[in-house]
Design an enzyme around this catalytic site. Structure first.
Site, PDB file in Angstrom:
ATOM      1  N   ASP A   1       6.896  33.654  91.660  1.00 59.94           N
ATOM      2  CA  ASP A   1       7.365  34.004  92.964  1.00 59.94           C
ATOM      3  C   ASP A   1       7.636  35.910  92.919  1.00 59.94           C
ATOM      4  O   ASP A   1       8.308  35.986  92.554  1.00 59.94           O
ATOM      5  CB  ASP A   1       9.028  33.984  93.041  1.00 59.94           C
ATOM      6  CG  ASP A   1       9.695  34.100  94.165  1.00 59.94           C
ATOM      7  OD1 ASP A   1       9.247  34.407  94.630  1.00 59.94           O
ATOM      8  OD2 ASP A   1      10.880  34.305  93.728  1.00 59.94           O
TER       9      ASP A   1
ATOM     10  N   ASP B   1      10.138  29.982 102.228  1.00 58.65           N
ATOM     11  CA  ASP B   1      10.556  30.712 101.123  1.00 58.65           C
ATOM     12  C   ASP B   1      10.526  32.139 101.555  1.00 58.65           C
ATOM     13  O   ASP B   1      10.136  32.607 102.256  1.00 58.65           O
ATOM     14  CB  ASP B   1       9.052  31.167 100.368  1.00 58.65           C
ATOM     15  CG  ASP B   1       9.908  31.509  98.607  1.00 58.65           C
ATOM     16  OD1 ASP B   1      10.279  30.997  98.142  1.00 58.65           O
ATOM     17  OD2 ASP B   1       9.323  32.630  98.197  1.00 58.65           O
TER      18      ASP B   1
HETATM   19  O1  DOR Z   1      13.188  37.609  95.181  1.00 58.87           O
HETATM   20  C1  DOR Z   1      13.171  36.812  96.110  1.00 58.87           C
HETATM   21  N1  DOR Z   1      12.211  37.529  96.581  1.00 58.87           N
HETATM   22  N2  DOR Z   1      13.067  36.178  96.025  1.00 58.87           N
HETATM   23  C2  DOR Z   1      12.792  34.726  97.050  1.00 58.87           C
HETATM   24  O2  DOR Z   1      13.320  34.207  97.414  1.00 58.87           O
HETATM   25  C3  DOR Z   1      11.774  36.020  98.241  1.00 58.87           C
HETATM   26  C4  DOR Z   1      11.132  37.523  97.302  1.00 58.87           C
HETATM   27  C5  DOR Z   1      10.653  38.288  98.135  1.00 58.87           C
HETATM   28  O3  DOR Z   1       9.597  37.958  99.075  1.00 58.87           O
HETATM   29  O4  DOR Z   1      10.795  39.455  97.953  1.00 58.87           O
END
Ligand code: DOR
Length: 429
Positions: free
Chosen positions: A305, A153
């Site tokens: 997230d 991810d």
């Molecule tokens: O906006 C995001 N931030 N999308 C991701 O897939 C990773 C995440 C991050 O780790 O900051």
């Protein structure tokens, strides 16, 4: 170990198809009884009249930034934020420093989760070494040490041969590969959704297609080689692809996040870096499709997230800011306000997507339900309480939320982990 009796609450347990006033008895860290009237001699009492009594919420997509970035979050601060948001379990992503790509780091996170975390912490191991998308990580060893899924991810596994091997390998263990589906070349340089809005405000765009092409690829790979879970679905095209794949019987599940059903790209017009996230906030049409996908079951789960970033990386020009927003302390309020209050989904459906659905996807069979024998993880919510988001008061070390100042309905009153009260009257104990 102490007994806890939660009386008179409206118990919603999708696994038992239950939505009724019940008493819940927790003993020795487990749910032992759910019935109209339970006697619990010697038990500590919680009067939950007028409250919702829910299986502890599960976030299958959290960034705890531990190891490596205590300036953004730690296991201690992130799990406290989780508890305040009603989450009793978080699954943390491996894009840490160093990444969670070997057994030693998995062990570090598991151990620290137990000693410093106030909720259950399950590490997600990296699919590839260094999250580089080239060489598979030591998946088997990480599993033995307690990893519960694999994902790169933050990065997409661009090479289809590598993704194929990962799916084949994970299939042997019956655990999911969680895909950050994004064609990196196609989205390269973009900072927001590609549309008339990005043109109007002069920011480079990320096309919906960069997500959809990889969703299509991952579905096709999963059809032949294993099981895939698509992370943070944000576009109408992705929802349609996944809907079709499910109809065809493919082993695909997916999640979306509160920001994709609460905000659109219009929020980016004021260049607030807190609206910068990957995948980006999309169009009104995409938002509607995400809600439709939640309604018809195409989208299985709601995950946060939660992506904490410090001021140095966020309080700067939009183009240079890091992608991501925090979400643990606002997810339930947003879901209740944007989905339940609007009657888009029922409370039971929303709770299902934040408890049982992620538990099933991740394979946490003793969680996500209040059935007797399940872990004593319980969240108690005042469904009528309205509150204003004040990021300054968050337990998270970071403040990067676009929802500051929003009025939300539905407030966490108690968070109980293995029968232990972590949050009481909306505050950490
Ligand atoms: O906006 C995001 N931030 N999308 C991701 O897939 C990773 C995440 C991050 O780790 O900051």
């Amino acid at each position: 170990m102490a007994k806890l009796l939660i009386k008179n609450g409206r118990v919603i347990d999708p696994a038992s198809n239950l939505d009724a006033v019940r008493d819940v008895l927790v003993e020795n860290g487990k749910i032992v009884k759910v019935a109209p009237r339970v006697k619990g001699q010697g038990a500590r009492l919680i009067d939950a009249k007028g409250m919702l009594v829910l299986p502890g919420l599960i976030d299958m997509h959290t960034h705890l930034r531990d190891p490596g970035r205590p300036d953004k979050e730690t296991i201690a601060s992130g799990t406290r934020a989780a508890a305040l948001g009603g989450f009793t379990t978080v699954c943390c992503m491996p894009n840490t420093e160093p990444p969670i790509d070997n057994a030693a780091v998995v062990k570090y996170v598991r151990d620290k989760g137990k000693t410093e975390g106030v909720v259950n912490v399950f590490p997600i191991g990296a699919i590839t070494k260094g999250l580089k998308g080239e060489t598979l990580s030591e998946m088997g060893l990480m599993l033995e040490e307690g990893a519960i899924a694999f994902s790169d991810d933050g990065n997409c596994v661009m090479r289809s041969d590598v993704m194929r091997r990962a799916l084949e390998y994970a299939r042997q263990f019956g655990i999911p590969i969680i895909s950050h589906s994004e064609d990196k070349e196609l989205s390269s340089g973009g900072v927001m959704n590609e549309s008339a809005v990005s043109t109007a405000i002069g920011l480079p765009g990320i096309p919906a297609l960069s997500e959809e092409i990889m969703v299509a690829r991952d579905i096709m790979l999963a059809k032949k080689y294993g099981r895939v879970h698509i992370a943070h679905v944000s576009t109408a095209g992705s929802v349609n692809l996944i809907r079709r794949a499910k109809k065809e019987g493919s082993a695909v599940t997916c999640e979306t996040c509160p920001h994709y059903f609460s905000l659109t790209e219009e929020a980016v017009r004021n260049y607030d870096p807190n609206t910068k996230v990957n995948p980006p906030l999309r169009s009104k049409n995409d938002l509607k499709a995400v809600i439709k996908g939640l309604q018809d079951g195409t989208i299985d789960a709601i995950a946060t997230d939660h992506a904490p970033h410090n001021i140095e990386e966020k309080n700067i020009e939009f183009n240079s800011a890091s992608f991501g927003m925090i979400g643990l302390e606002t997810a339930l309020g947003l879901a209740m306000t944007m989905l339940v209050e609007t009657k888009a989904l029922t409370l039971k459906e929303v709770i299902h997507k934040m408890t049982l659905a992620p538990a099933k996807i991740i394979g946490l069979s003793s969680k996500g339900t209040l059935k007797p024998g399940a872990d004593g993880d319980v969240t108690i919510v005042d469904p009528k309480a309205e509150w204003v988001v004040e990021a300054d008061k968050f337990a998270s070390r970071s403040r990067n939320t676009p929802f500051n100042g929003w009025q939300l309905k539905g407030k966490v009153v108690y968070t109980i982990v293995s029968g232990k009260i972590i949050v009481k009257d909306g505050k950490l104990v």
